[in-house]
Design a protein around this motif. Sequence first.
Motif, PDB file in Angstrom:
ATOM      1  N   UNK A 140       0.852  -1.200   0.000  1.00 51.51           N
ATOM      2  CA  UNK A 140       0.000   0.000   0.000  1.00 51.51           C
ATOM      3  C   UNK A 140       0.879   1.239   0.000  1.00 51.51           C
ATOM      4  N   UNK A 141       1.869   1.224   0.825  1.00 43.76           N
ATOM      5  CA  UNK A 141       2.726   2.408   0.938  1.00 43.76           C
ATOM      6  C   UNK A 141       3.515   2.652  -0.339  1.00 43.76           C
ATOM      7  N   UNK A 142       4.005   1.575  -0.909  1.00 46.40           N
ATOM      8  CA  UNK A 142       4.749   1.731  -2.160  1.00 46.40           C
ATOM      9  C   UNK A 142       3.853   2.285  -3.259  1.00 46.40           C
ATOM     10  N   UNK A 143       2.673   1.674  -3.365  1.00 49.22           N
ATOM     11  CA  UNK A 143       1.771   2.094  -4.433  1.00 49.22           C
ATOM     12  C   UNK A 143       1.257   3.512  -4.195  1.00 49.22           C
ATOM     13  N   UNK A 144       1.048   3.839  -2.943  1.00 49.99           N
ATOM     14  CA  UNK A 144       0.605   5.197  -2.642  1.00 49.99           C
ATOM     15  C   UNK A 144       1.690   6.205  -2.985  1.00 49.99           C
TER      16      UNK A 144
END
Length: 153
Positions: free
Chosen positions: A79-83
């Motif tokens: 999630x953090x990477x994609x965000x």
Amino acid sequence: MDKRPCNSQDVEVRKGPWTMEEDLILINYIANHGEGVWNSLAKSAGLKRTGKSCRLRWLNYLRPDVRRGNITPEEQLLIMELHAKWGNKWSKIAKHLPGRTDNEIKNYWRTRIQKHIKQGENMNGQGSSEQNTDHQEGSSSQMALPLLVKQIP
DNA sequence: AATGGCTGCAACCGCTTACCA
DNA sequence: ATGGTAAGCGGTTGCAGCCAT
């Protein structure tokens, strides 16, 4: 959109939390007829809800493949990477997390990750303005990433 | 034991996009 | 090419449950 009800019959539109009975009606109806045009689905199923509300309930809660709770560290990392890559494109992010809904990811981000990022920033003594709490924070969330993975249980 | 504040989640609202006649 | 309708999306809000005092 959101036009007035076209006939005076459907004056009564329920809002607020769904009851178990409504859930069952929706599940059964979709099981028998499949998803379709949500507004007509709501009517045909006899639900006093808008099509929009039915769609949301189905996608976020009732779908059989929805996984709820317990976001794993791997998912969290993703999630953090994609965000960091896309910003607040929750539905896009959700597509990379099977069984997770955009609403869940959005809530998770806002209630947990964002909070931790803020804390991390404060710890850096920057006290940087709160403008970059959202999608502009791509870079800052990336920086906070390793910190968060450690912090969030 | 009571209560006030905080947190997390479900659901709604309003805007945008896609599609069709 | 255009207007109308439905679906999709992101932001926001309301509320129940939890926790500290």
